[in-house]
Design an enzyme around this catalytic site. Structure first.
Site, short mmCIF file in Angstrom:
data_model
loop_
_atom_site.label_atom_id
_atom_site.label_comp_id
_atom_site.label_asym_id
_atom_site.label_seq_id
_atom_site.Cartn_x
_atom_site.Cartn_y
_atom_site.Cartn_z
N HIS A 1 -1.18 -8.14 15.04
CA HIS A 1 -0.31 -7.43 16.29
C HIS A 1 -0.46 -6.01 16.46
O HIS A 1 0.33 -5.27 15.44
CB HIS A 1 1.16 -7.77 15.97
CG HIS A 1 1.44 -9.44 15.33
ND1 HIS A 1 1.06 -10.26 16.69
CD2 HIS A 1 1.54 -9.98 14.55
CE1 HIS A 1 1.31 -11.71 15.99
NE2 HIS A 1 1.77 -11.30 14.75
N LYS B 1 7.59 7.65 -1.12
CA LYS B 1 6.51 8.30 -2.09
C LYS B 1 7.42 8.59 -3.58
O LYS B 1 6.63 8.59 -4.38
CB LYS B 1 6.28 9.43 -1.15
CG LYS B 1 7.31 10.65 -1.02
CD LYS B 1 6.81 11.77 -0.62
CE LYS B 1 8.09 12.82 -0.35
NZ LYS B 1 7.30 14.21 0.30
#
Length: 300
Positions: free
Chosen positions: A199, A293
């Site tokens: 998609h 992160k």
């Protein structure tokens, strides 16, 4: 400081001369250094780009005072075991096995995808594949929607599905049972068997391992905003790829959440999950859950 000229030789060797010599001698690695100091920001990029005009091996341009480890055979001790092909992919799940077996790190194969397709395409079993256009080989069992655009060289595997308005720009290997979805764009990629990019995905200059899945709207960003060469980084370790275009190396069975961006030089270890809306850069270990992160959890 003297002005740098890649083809002008005085009392020192030029980049062009060294690159041509190393190419002629089949040298695997070359380290380039120069006294140029009037353009330190661009020195590394300029040296590498000039050398690659004449030389096909690995080019290393160290920063001032940078330490380089050498091994006895004269090559570089490139660490990052988690980034090696053998630790990311099951090569039995791709028609590109022969290509990838030539290299240690997957991104090294990116410049060779087109050539590889052109070499093996005419040799494919015509009982399984048919030539559908210029350098476009599509398995007879594949389902390619009429609205999809495909430019060769391309190989589309058995039982693959290329859906409405997919855009395949060339240099693409789509594995068996893979899904290339509505408005998804591919360019210079290897999709292993059973990969799903279903998609609104952009996948460029990337390799996706067996059963890897990219959620809706997730993309691989393949060029840095400053247009510099891509470096793969893992904490204190780094590898200079010498590539300007490098998206992501995605291991087997990786799940990338919807709307995520994999920045240039990302390497995602196998069996890892990336949270939706993530911005990922560098190396993510296998069997991880990437939230951000600062929050990467190892699966139990």
């Amino acid at each position: 400081a003297e002005q740098y000229n890649p083809i002008e030789k005085h009392h020192h060797s030029t980049v062009k001369y060294v690159a041509q010599l190393c190419e002629r001698l089949n040298v695997e690695n070359v380290i380039l250094s120069h006294t140029i100091d009037n353009d330190l920001i661009n020195r590394k990029r300029v040296f590498i780009e000039d050398a690659q005009k004449y030389y096909n091996g690995k080019v290393f341009v160290p920063d001032d005072f940078e330490k380089i480890d050498l091994v006895w055979n004269g090559g570089m001790r490139l660490k990052m075991e988690k980034c090696k092909i053998k630790n990311l992919y099951n090569l039995d799940e791709t028609i590109a096995k022969e290509l990838l077996e030539k290299f240690e790190y997957p991104w090294e194969a990116l410049p060779e995808i087109s050539k590889f397709i052109l070499e093996i395409g005419p040799k494919l079993d015509n009982k399984i594949y048919e030539l559908k256009g210029e350098n476009i080989w599509i398995a007879k069992s594949a389902n390619v929607y009429p609205s999809a655009y495909i430019k060769g060289p391309v190989i589309i595997g058995e039982n693959a599905e290329v859906r409405h308005c997919a855009f395949i720009r060339g240099n693409a290997i789509v594995g068996n049972n893979a899904v290339v979805g509505n408005s998804t764009e591919l360019k210079n990629v290897i999709l292993f068997n059973n990969v799903q990019v279903p998609h609104y995905n952009y996948v460029g200059d990337s390799i996706l391992g067996y059963k890897a899945h990219m959620g809706a709207g997730s993309i691989t960003s393949n060029v840095k905003s400053d247009k510099k060469l891509v470096i793969v980084k893992d904490k204190e370790e780094k590898i200079e790829t010498g590539l300007k275009k490098f998206g992501a190396m995605i291991g087997d069975c990786v799940e990338v959440g919807c709307g995520s961006v994999l920045n240039p030089g990302s390497v995602i270890g196998k069996n890892t999950n990336i949270y939706p809306l993530s911005s990922v850069r560098g190396v993510v270990a296998e069997n991880s859950i990437y939230k951000n992160k600062n929050e990467i959890i190892i699966k139990k």
